[in-house]
Each structure stands twice: as structure tokens, then as C-alpha cells.
Design a protein around this motif. Structure first.
Motif, short mmCIF file in Angstrom:
data_model
loop_
_atom_site.label_atom_id
_atom_site.label_comp_id
_atom_site.label_asym_id
_atom_site.label_seq_id
_atom_site.Cartn_x
_atom_site.Cartn_y
_atom_site.Cartn_z
N ILE B 140 -34.17 -76.09 32.88
CA ILE B 140 -34.33 -77.36 32.16
C ILE B 140 -33.75 -78.57 32.90
CG2 ILE B 140 -34.56 -76.36 29.85
CD1 ILE B 140 -31.67 -77.07 29.33
N HIS B 141 -32.77 -78.33 33.77
CA HIS B 141 -32.17 -79.48 34.45
C HIS B 141 -32.73 -79.70 35.86
CE1 HIS B 141 -29.59 -80.23 31.13
NE2 HIS B 141 -29.09 -79.00 31.18
N ASN B 142 -33.77 -78.91 36.21
CA ASN B 142 -34.35 -79.07 37.54
C ASN B 142 -35.41 -80.17 37.54
OD1 ASN B 142 -33.22 -76.24 37.44
ND2 ASN B 142 -33.80 -76.41 39.60
N ALA B 143 -35.47 -80.89 38.66
CA ALA B 143 -36.51 -81.90 38.84
C ALA B 143 -37.79 -81.19 39.28
CB ALA B 143 -36.08 -82.91 39.89
N PRO B 144 -38.96 -81.80 39.09
CA PRO B 144 -40.23 -81.16 39.46
C PRO B 144 -40.24 -80.65 40.90
CG PRO B 144 -40.67 -83.13 38.21
CD PRO B 144 -39.18 -83.07 38.40
N SER B 145 -39.62 -81.39 41.82
CA SER B 145 -39.65 -80.99 43.23
C SER B 145 -38.90 -79.68 43.46
CB SER B 145 -39.05 -82.09 44.09
OG SER B 145 -37.72 -82.35 43.69
N GLN B 146 -38.04 -79.29 42.50
CA GLN B 146 -37.29 -78.03 42.65
C GLN B 146 -37.99 -76.87 41.93
OE1 GLN B 146 -33.95 -79.97 40.79
NE2 GLN B 146 -32.73 -79.80 42.65
N LEU B 147 -39.19 -77.14 41.40
CA LEU B 147 -39.90 -76.11 40.65
C LEU B 147 -41.17 -75.70 41.38
CD1 LEU B 147 -39.69 -77.75 37.09
CD2 LEU B 147 -38.22 -75.94 37.99
N SER B 148 -41.61 -74.45 41.18
CA SER B 148 -42.89 -74.01 41.75
C SER B 148 -44.02 -74.63 40.96
CB SER B 148 -42.97 -72.49 41.67
OG SER B 148 -43.19 -72.10 40.33
N GLY B 149 -45.24 -74.55 41.53
CA GLY B 149 -46.40 -75.12 40.85
C GLY B 149 -46.56 -74.56 39.45
N GLY B 150 -46.41 -73.23 39.34
CA GLY B 150 -46.56 -72.59 38.03
C GLY B 150 -45.53 -73.10 37.04
#
Lengths: 410, 233
Positions: B140-150
Motif C-alpha cells: 500500500i505504501h509503494n509508488a507505481p514505479s515500485q510495482l509490477s504491471g500486474g
């Protein structure tokens, strides 16, 4: 949508583009600080000058040789470098006669000032020599710290006596008593009768002055028979216009002038001087503030430019916000708030810089630091105005974006 | 119109431009979508499927014809009223996720609640719950750039669900994902539908469309096929 969320959103957007935000702010910071420094310093200088003038007293007027074109504002011929020889000691005595000018309290004359080098002062400081009548000291509010001023008799007898400033006294005699000592001015030796308190007026070191009786200066030092200034103290401030008229009529009669256009003298009151200085300083401050306002305008255009870039860059974001429920007003307020925050923060920082700058100038210029409400309110209004004006166009553009077009934007 | 009809389009036309440059994108469309349906809109590019979804999602207006949402006519409402309806009753998932950059998953999900005027603490609670439901509690505290596409698309789905919409629109939601992530995302939609959400999906891929219970095929702005599928995967 609540206002705090909008504010947080706008702040976040500015924080994400820190460097850009700061660079944009800079334009406003510079503009506002320039405006504040100029307004505050302008006022400081003006007050400083006015206080100096008022320290002479407001019931004083001066007659200078030579006419002036303008009734009250134009410079007299003497100031323009023309030597006018028509004003004499006899004019002074006539003005001093209560049968001619009933409101006169005191009158004094001064010869032209000249510079002398006094033997014994090694570092060659230029000393200004001034021939005056004794009442000159009282009219000019000058106090003696040692001895007394020379007398009317000294003036009549063309005595070789002198009153010296305290800088000259210290240079020549150190801590010893100066009264009774001799000083060589030109070809004669003068007996010192008094020492004047030092201090500066308009940046001139009053301690570097040497005063001799006006007649002595005329005959022994300058070789002339006219005076350069007649100073008049009248009974009270509200009698000054009446006295001015009396002096004017008296001098016209004495100088056989029938048409006021041919006046060979100019009368200036402290009020005239105040009005002139206030007008000049006011115009100067306004002019400088206008230049500073232009820099603010440039800063404002910078804000608009950056906001337009930001709107273009965030087209998809705007589309998304609209898709998930943002109304036109929400987008408008968000972008307007960003612009207003940019100018607001810039304005605040600029204001702090400006006040510091003005305080520093006051310390350097040695005048009292003073901030008027104009110097506070004007930049604030300007900042708010520029924020809204330059933020509005980009914000309106953002709010009018079509959500689909915005979402498709690459 | 039955009580369960959520969306009804009557004789709906959409065209762009006027006169000789007029292009008809949707021609006389009639369509009913009931509550609880999982519909896939398919068609080749230029068939009008995206335009249809934009009109259904109240992002665009029909040129003429009527659109009833839960019985109320909505095609001529004001822009602000449409914004409110999108906020309260619809959720959107896009091909390119459209998350705010440098903004945490939680804050991205909270966004629709801000426009709904929900207080900060309730926003936080609701956004956290939806993210947990979608299986992203640890992100929940991750920015989009730290997340995979899925993961990013799951955040987008959470954002679409956070206002508890009656209908979720997904425009090519797997277009930017690999096969494995695509299938996972489709499983999420399937589960949402099983939980009672109405889902409208736009896709051109048959295996993606096969998750839906009903497939509407468009061609040149006309419905050419509308089939209910019994054998849902």
C-alpha cells in the motif's frame, strides 16, 4: 471535495517537481523582494531626509541670491553656478529691522563657503570655511561645546576670530583647550573663541567646519562684498508666509524691482524644501517600484509558462481525475491553487528577503528602519493578484479538457 | 425494462464531424445490460467498441438516442452531474493503468473518495480495505514505479472499486500485461463479478473475452452478435 484535500494535492504536485517549483519561485522571490526593498528603503531615505531638514526647525526660511523661474520649486540661480552679487549685509540688517518685517525673530547671513588647508593638520583634511553672523548658529540649531560664538561686534569690527568644529579641534589641539589658541587661515591668524559640536548632516562632517565673522570672510578671505545666504527665524511656523511676503516686498523695494519676474533673490522655506524632496523622492520610489513590478510581471509570466507545461504534462492525470469524478471546478481549483501557492510562497520568501534587504540598507545608510503598511500590503496584493491572474489561464485550460481526449493523450 | 436492468441504450447514434466529413461511429444501437452481468464488448479496431464504452461510462455523449442508467435518463445531464455519477456509480480500469506517478498505492486508491467528499480517516480505512481485498495489503505504501504491471493494474482495480460502484468498466485492461498477469487480472474481474459487481470489458482478444458471461460483437457501429455463454471458464 474538501479544501484541505485540495491544498494537500496542490502541495504534493509542487513537491513532486521540486526543482522546477523552486526555479519558478525564484522569479517571484526576486520581483517581490525588489519591490519591498525599494518601497521600504525609499520611505526610510525620505524619512531620514525629512528629519534632517526638520531638525533645522520649521519656522526658518532662507533668502538666496538670484531669481528662480518657478514660484517655489525651481532652483535659484546661485545653485546653478551663477554668481549673483546683489544680496548684501545691508539687506540682512533691513530684514532684521522689526519695522520692516515684524515677524522676524532672528536673522543671520553667510558668505560663500571656501575650502582651506590648515597648517598643523598633516593628513590635509579639507576644512570648509564659512563666514557667518553669530545668529547663524542659533538659527541652524548648532551648539557649542566649548567657549562662545563670536559677537555682532566681531562682525562690525571685522575681527580675526573663529569658531571651529570639533574634528578640527581634536586634530589641532587634542584634549587641550582650544579657546584662546590661534589658528592660521589664509594670511591671518585667528583667535579661537568657541568649539562646535560635531555630527553629520546630509553626510557632511560638521566637525570639519571653521566659521569666522561674515564680514571677515568677505574682506580678508574672499574679497567680496555680497553674501550667499540670509537665514531668517520667524516668531512661529504659521507666521512664515506673512514674513515671506514682507521680506519679498522689502527686497524688491531695496533692489528697485517692480516686476516679480525680475526678482534677483529666492526665498525658500523649510516647507518648500520638504515639498520638493517629498515630490522628488516619491517620484523616484514610484519609478523604481515600477521597474521592480516589471520583474514581478516577468516572474508571473514564468509561473503561467510553467503551469501550462504542467497542464500539458499532466493531461492524462487530468483525464483520469475527471473520469473518476472530478468536476470542472475541482480541476480549476487544483491548478489555480498550485499557481497561487507558487506565487504565495515566492511572495513570502521575497518579502522576508526584501525586509532583510531594507533593514540592511537602513543599517548601511544609517537611517532608521521603517516599514509602512504600504510596503507590506502592496507586495501582498501584487502576489495574490499575479497568482490568480497568471494561474487562471492554465487552470481554465486544464478544467476544460475533455476526459476522453485527455486519457488518450500520449 | 425489468427491475434488474442497469443500462439501457435506445436507438443510440454517435457521429463525429458534420456534413461531408461526418463519420458515424455508432448506428442505432439498442442494448440492455442487467445487474450482475459480465459483458465483453469485442470488435476490430474502428468498430466503435471504445466509443461505446466511453458513452456507457458517461465520458462521452451520444449524438442522439437515449441512455438510461438504472431507469434514469442520463444522456443530457450536466457535466457536473455526469462527474458525480461516474464518481458514485462507476469504476474505470484502463489499459495503461493511469496511476498518479510518485504517489503511493494507497493515495491512488483514495483519489475517487476525495472527489466524493469523504473524510481523510475514512478514506484511509476504505482504501486500505479494498487494497487488502485485492491482495495488495503489503504494497500500500509503494509508488507505481515500485510495482509490477500486474500489481499496478490491481491498484487501478482497487481505485475503481473503492466507491463501491454499480458497474465497472475495463478498457483493454490486459493490453499492457504479459499472459500470466493477464490471466491473474481476469481472475480478479471474474471474482468481482461473482461477488455481484456488473463488469463491462472491452477487448479484442478472444481468450480474454472468454472470461465474460456475455459477448457483444460490434462491427462498423452495429451489433453483429450478442451471445450468452453457458460454459464460462
Amino acid at each position: 471535495m474538501n479544501q484541505f484535500s485540495t491544498l494537500k494535492m496542490a502541495l504534493t504536485a509542487l513537491w513532486i517537481n521540486k526543482v522546477r517549483s523552486i526555479l519558478t519561485l525564484l522569479g517571484i522571490v526576486i520581483g517581490i523582494s525588489a519591490v519591498v526593498v525599494i518601497i521600504a528603503s525609499g520611505e526610510g531615505v525620505q524619512n531620514f531626509v525629512l528629519n534632517q531638514i526638520q531638525s533645522f526647525g520649521t519656522n526658518v526660511m532662507t533668502v538666496m541670491p538670484g531669481g528662480s523661474d518657478d514660484d517655489r520649486m525651481g532652483p535659484p540661480a546661485a545653485v546653478m553656478g551663477v554668481t549673483v552679487t546683489t544680496l548684501t549685509m545691508d539687506d540682512m540688517y533691513a530684514i532684521g529691522d522689526p519695522r520692516n518685517v515684524p515677524d522676524v525673530l532672528d536673522v543671520g547671513a553667510a558668505s560663500a563657503a571656501t575650502q582651506v588647508v590648515i597648517p598643523g593638520i598633516e593628513d590635509d583634511i579639507f576644512v570648509a570655511l564659512y563666514g557667518v553672523s553669530p545668529s547663524y548658529f542659533s538659527i541652524s540649531n548648532m551648539d557649542l561645546v566649548e567657549g562662545d560664538a563670536f559677537t555682532e561686534d566681531d562682525v562690525k569690527e571685522i575681527s580675526t576670530v573663529a569658531v571651529i568644529g570639533d574634528t578640527v579641534k581634536t586634530k589641532l589641539f587634542g584634549d587641550e583647550d582650544a579657546v584662546g589658541q590661534k589658528i592660521k587661515l589664509g594670511n591671518h591668524r585667528y583667535r579661537i573663541v568657541g568649539v562646535l559640536e560635531g555630527g553629520t548632516t546630509f553626510g557632511i562632517d560638521m566637525g570639519k567646519m571653521v566659521y569666522v565673522p561674515v564680514t571677515t570672510a568677505q574682506k580678508l578671505l574672499l574679497g567680496v562684498d555680497y553674501v550667499s545666504e540670509i537665514m531668517i527665524r520667524v516668531t512661529s511656523e504659521d507666521r512664515i508666509e506673512a514674513a515671506r511676503a514682507d521680506v519679498q516686498n522689502l527686497l524688491r523695494e531695496r533692489h528697485r524691482i517692480t516686476d516679480s519676474k525680475n526678482d534677483d533673490f529666492t526665498i525658500r522655506t523649510i516647507k518648500d524644501a520638504l515639498a520638493t524632496i517629498q515630490m522628488v523622492m516619491g517620484a523616484l520610489t514610484l519609478f523604481l517600484a515600477a521597474i521592480a513590478a516589471i520583474s514581478l510581471l516577468v516572474g508571473g509570466i514564468g509561473i503561467m509558462n510553467i503551469m501550462l507545461v504542467s497542464v500539458t504534462e499532466r493531461t492524462r492525470e487530468i483525464g483520469l481525475r475527471k473520469a473518476i469524478g472530478a468536476k470542472r471546478k475541482d480541476i480549476l481549483i487544483q491548478f489555480l491553487l498550485e499557481a497561487v501557492l507558487l506565487t504565495g510562497i515566492g511572495g513570502l520568501v521575497g518579502f522576508i528577503f526584501g525586509i532583510s534587504g531594507a533593514a540592511l540598507t537602513a543599517v548601511i545608510g544609517n537611517w532608521s528602519f521603517h516599514i509602512s503598511w504600504q510596503a507590506i500590503v502592496l507586495p501582498m496584493l501584487m502576489t495574490a493578484f499575479f497568482g490568480v491572474v497568471f494561474g487562471m489561464y492554465p487552470a481554465v485550460r486544464a478544467s476544460r479538457l475533455d476526459p476522453i481526449a485527455a486519457l488518450r493523450y500520449e | 425494462m425489468t427491475a434488474t436492468t442497469l443500462v439501457k441504450l435506445a436507438d443510440l447514434n454517435k457521429s463525429y464531424g458534420t456534413g461531408s466529413t461526418e463519420t458515424k461511429v455508432l448506428r442505432g444501437l439498442n442494448l440492455n445490460i442487467d445487474r450482475g452481468e459480465f459483458v465483453a464488448i469485442m470488435g476490430p479496431s474502428g468498430s466503435g467498441k471504445s466509443t461505446l464504452m466511453h458513452i456507457l461510462g458517461l465520458l462521452d455523449r451520444p449524438t442522439d438516442g437515449a441512455y438510461y442508467l438504472a431507469g434514469d435518463r442520463v444522456d443530457s445531464l450536466s457535466e457536473d452531474a455526469l462527474a458525480s455519477l461516474r464518481n458514485q456509480r462507476m469504476g474505470f480500469v484502463f489499459q495503461s493503468f493511469n496511476l498518479l506517478p510518485r504517489t503511493s498505492a494507497l493515495e491512488n486508491v483514495e483519489l475517487p473518495l476525495i472527489y466524493a467528499g469523504i473524510s481523510a480517516s475514512e478514506r484511509r480505512t476504505r482504501a486500505t480495505q479494498v487494497l487488502e481485498r485485492i491482495g495488495l495489503a503489503h504494497r500500500i505504501h509503494n509508488a507505481p514505479s515500485q510495482l509490477s504491471g500486474g500489481e499496478q493494474q490491481r491498484v487501478a482495480i482497487a481505485r475503481a472499486l473503492v466507491c463501491n460502484p454499480e458497474i465497472v468498466f475495463a478498457d483493454e485492461p490486459t493490453g499492457n500485461l504479459d499472459t500470466k498477469n493477464s490471466l491473474e487480472i481476469m481472475e480478479v474481474f471474474k471474482r468481482l463479478n461473482q461477488e455481484g459487481h456488473t463488469v463491462v470489458l472491452v477487448t479484442h482478444e478472444d481468450d480474454i473475452a472468454s472470461f465474460a458471461k456475455r459477448i457483444i460483437r460490434l462491427k462498423d457501429g452495429v451489433v453483429v452478435a450478442d451471445e450468452l455463454r453457458g460454459d464460462v471458464q
